[in-house]
Write a protein that holds these residues in place. Structure first.
Motif, PDB file in Angstrom:
ATOM      1  N   ARG A  56      66.857  29.258  14.051  1.00 49.88           N
ATOM      2  CA  ARG A  56      66.146  28.080  13.920  1.00 49.88           C
ATOM      3  C   ARG A  56      65.151  28.234  12.599  1.00 49.88           C
ATOM      4  N   ILE A  57      64.660  29.580  12.623  1.00 55.51           N
ATOM      5  CA  ILE A  57      63.510  29.733  11.411  1.00 55.51           C
ATOM      6  C   ILE A  57      64.288  29.784  10.106  1.00 55.51           C
ATOM      7  N   VAL A  58      65.512  30.509   9.826  1.00 54.68           N
ATOM      8  CA  VAL A  58      66.071  30.642   8.843  1.00 54.68           C
ATOM      9  C   VAL A  58      66.602  29.606   8.225  1.00 54.68           C
ATOM     10  N   LYS A  59      66.998  28.466   9.243  1.00 54.00           N
ATOM     11  CA  LYS A  59      68.055  27.433   8.788  1.00 54.00           C
ATOM     12  C   LYS A  59      67.117  26.250   8.133  1.00 54.00           C
ATOM     13  N   LYS A  60      65.699  26.549   8.404  1.00 56.67           N
ATOM     14  CA  LYS A  60      64.750  25.616   7.628  1.00 56.67           C
ATOM     15  C   LYS A  60      64.576  25.951   6.245  1.00 56.67           C
ATOM     16  N   PHE A  61      64.999  27.013   5.791  1.00 62.82           N
ATOM     17  CA  PHE A  61      65.134  27.479   4.288  1.00 62.82           C
ATOM     18  C   PHE A  61      66.280  27.100   3.810  1.00 62.82           C
ATOM     19  N   MET A  62      67.373  26.889   4.611  1.00 64.51           N
ATOM     20  CA  MET A  62      68.693  26.316   3.640  1.00 64.51           C
ATOM     21  C   MET A  62      69.034  24.990   4.082  1.00 64.51           C
ATOM     22  N   PRO A  63      68.583  23.812   3.451  1.00 60.12           N
ATOM     23  CA  PRO A  63      68.684  22.562   4.138  1.00 60.12           C
ATOM     24  C   PRO A  63      70.026  21.980   3.732  1.00 60.12           C
ATOM     25  N   TYR A  64      70.866  22.415   2.848  1.00 63.17           N
ATOM     26  CA  TYR A  64      71.939  21.842   2.553  1.00 63.17           C
ATOM     27  C   TYR A  64      73.274  22.763   3.019  1.00 63.17           C
ATOM     28  N   ILE A  65      72.796  23.863   3.192  1.00 65.26           N
ATOM     29  CA  ILE A  65      73.988  24.950   3.455  1.00 65.26           C
ATOM     30  C   ILE A  65      74.127  25.022   4.986  1.00 65.26           C
ATOM     31  N   ALA A  66      73.316  25.013   6.023  1.00 62.01           N
ATOM     32  CA  ALA A  66      73.624  25.086   7.267  1.00 62.01           C
ATOM     33  C   ALA A  66      73.063  23.749   8.066  1.00 62.01           C
ATOM     34  N   LYS A  67      74.061  22.978   8.585  1.00 62.55           N
ATOM     35  CA  LYS A  67      73.990  21.867   9.124  1.00 62.55           C
ATOM     36  C   LYS A  67      73.850  21.953  10.674  1.00 62.55           C
TER      37      LYS A  67
END
Length: 67
Positions: A56-67
């Motif tokens: 959850r923390i890391v996905k905030k840094f990759m807005p267009y890669i991880a949906k």
């Protein structure tokens, strides 16, 4: 609105699986192998799946890669 930027460090270190989990390389194998047990080195090969709270923390840094 301007586009949000993906953190460069995140796109280098993580890959997203088909189910949306994050794959990451095992930590702790850069140096100091003499003091590590053979069991640790064996288990630290390859990649691992990141835990759900960390994902959850890391996905905030990759807005267009991880949906």
């Amino acid at each position: 609105m301007p586009k949000m930027k993906t953190k460069s460090s995140v796109k280098k270190r993580f890959k997203v699986t088909a189910s949306g989990k994050l794959k990451v390389g095992q930590a702790g194998k850069q140096h100091g192998m003499i003091k590590r047990s053979n069991k640790f080195l064996r288990n630290a090969r390859g990649t691992m799946v990141l835990s759900e709270p960390d994902t959850r923390i890391v996905k905030k840094f990759m807005p267009y890669i991880a949906k």
